[in-house]
Design an enzyme around this catalytic site. Structure first.
Site, PDB file in Angstrom:
ATOM      1  N   GLY A  21     -32.333  16.071  19.902  1.00  0.00           N
ATOM      2  CA  GLY A  21     -33.554  15.980  19.113  1.00  0.00           C
ATOM      3  C   GLY A  21     -33.600  16.994  17.993  1.00  0.00           C
ATOM      4  N   ASN A  23     -33.339  16.751  14.817  1.00  0.00           N
ATOM      5  CA  ASN A  23     -33.689  16.317  13.464  1.00  0.00           C
ATOM      6  C   ASN A  23     -35.134  16.619  13.086  1.00  0.00           C
ATOM      7  OD1 ASN A  23     -34.080  14.067  15.464  1.00  0.00           O
ATOM      8  ND2 ASN A  23     -35.214  13.215  13.734  1.00  0.00           N
ATOM      9  N   GLY A  25     -39.075  18.987  14.282  1.00  0.00           N
ATOM     10  CA  GLY A  25     -39.835  19.846  15.175  1.00  0.00           C
ATOM     11  C   GLY A  25     -39.073  21.060  15.681  1.00  0.00           C
ATOM     12  N   GLY A  27     -36.539  21.200  17.678  1.00  0.00           N
ATOM     13  CA  GLY A  27     -35.088  21.052  17.624  1.00  0.00           C
ATOM     14  C   GLY A  27     -34.530  21.409  16.266  1.00  0.00           C
ATOM     15  N   SER A 138     -42.270  22.911  29.558  1.00  0.00           N
ATOM     16  CA  SER A 138     -43.609  23.038  28.998  1.00  0.00           C
ATOM     17  C   SER A 138     -44.498  23.782  29.971  1.00  0.00           C
ATOM     18  CB  SER A 138     -44.200  21.645  28.733  1.00  0.00           C
ATOM     19  OG  SER A 138     -45.594  21.712  28.483  1.00  0.00           O
ATOM     20  N   TYR A 164     -45.832  13.003  31.983  1.00  0.00           N
ATOM     21  CA  TYR A 164     -45.243  14.071  31.170  1.00  0.00           C
ATOM     22  C   TYR A 164     -45.105  15.351  31.991  1.00  0.00           C
ATOM     23  CZ  TYR A 164     -44.642  17.580  27.529  1.00  0.00           C
ATOM     24  OH  TYR A 164     -44.161  18.621  26.769  1.00  0.00           O
TER      25      TYR A 164
END
Length: 295
Positions: A21, A23, A25, A27, A138, A164
């Site tokens: 990931g 690309n 935020g 990451g 998280s 989540y």
């Protein structure tokens, strides 16, 4: 501790890092900081076109490879194509509180993407990993429950936030059990975890509800830190000299502040539950610890 920033990242020249990931935020911020420090960074992304656009704005040696964590065939293809050493795997990609859906393999989408996809990728790449695996969890893991006989929400009434939280708790339990197994095998590789606090990214915009997405967007503007600040715990876990099994997060109130070692819920510290989840995850994915690391 004193403030820890990207200026504290030691030189990464000669090291290779994969960021899932990468690309956008957190990451992207993680990839940018490590590339700027001299690492060769591989952006493992679902959409190579977006990945190339992101890579074009990064310094140093950056490449893009396709990876869809919601499809175990894609995970296997990525791992099979890997050659050479991999110093650090940053298991960063994730989705949050999305409407009920299934992965290509029939798993609940959040559990399948956030946990099972990374579980399979980590174990398939472990023969190449020389330093550490960093998995992004998280603070919401604390509200998660691991229901071993219904991990994919086939009998429970689906809860987007509950799914989540379960996936993020699974990330921490997987890190705990991976470190136990690495230690038992005498491996120097470290399993680490991190959480960003509340960082402003596009992670919070996939609920399928315009009202919820608007509320999260407002919260991002008012309370969240930037992606660059939110990535600091991940970077800390990736480069700092801290013990295997460590969990990094912001040190201050309201999930802000300089990165430090963070606390976790009792469930996330349960070794028996971690072993049970590992066994279940291996059965679901058909992937387990490499034979060379089994006792």
């Amino acid at each position: 501790m004193t403030s820890w920033t990207t200026a504290d990242i030691p030189p990464q020249t000669g090291r290779t890092v994969v960021v899932t990931g990468g690309n956008s935020g957190l990451g992207l911020a993680t990839a940018r900081a490590l590339a700027a420090a001299g690492a060769r960074v591989v952006l493992a992304v679902r959409d190579p076109t977006r990945g190339e656009q992101a890579a074009a704005g990064l310094p140093g040696q950056v490449e893009v490879r396709r990876l869809d964590l919601a499809d175990l065939a894609s995970v296997r293809a990525f791992a099979q194509a890997w050659t050479g050493d991999l110093d650090v795997l940053v298991a960063n990609a994730g989705i949050m509180a999305v409407p009920e859906a299934r992965t290509a393999d029939g798993f609940e989408l959040q559990f399948g993407t956030n946990h099972l996809g990374h579980f399979a990728l980590t174990n398939l790449l472990l023969p190449h990993v020389t330093d550490r695996v960093v998995t992004v969890s998280s603070g919401l893991h604390a509200s998660g429950r691991i229901v071993l006989d219904d991990l994919n929400w086939e009998r429970r009434t689906y809860s987007a936030t509950g799914a989540y939280a379960q996936s993020k708790l699974a990330n921490l339990l997987s890190t705990l059990e991976l470190q136990r197994r690495l230690t038992a095998a005498g491996s120097p590789v470290r399993a680490m975890a991190a959480h960003p606090g509340w960082a402003a990214t596009n992670l919070q915009s996939g609920s399928g509800s315009r009202l919820k997405d608007a509320a999260m967007a407002l919260g991002n503007r008012v309370a969240a830190v930037s992606s660059e600040q939110g990535a600091l715990p991940t970077l800390f876990a990736a480069v700092a000299d801290v013990p295997g099994g460590s969990y990094a997060g912001p040190s201050g109130p309201l999930m802000r502040g300089t990165p430090t070692l963070a606390g976790r819920s009792p469930a996330a510290s349960d070794p028996a539950l971690a072993r049970q989840l590992w066994t279940a995850s291996a059965a679901l994915t058909g992937v387990d610890l490499p034979a060379s690391l089994r006792g």
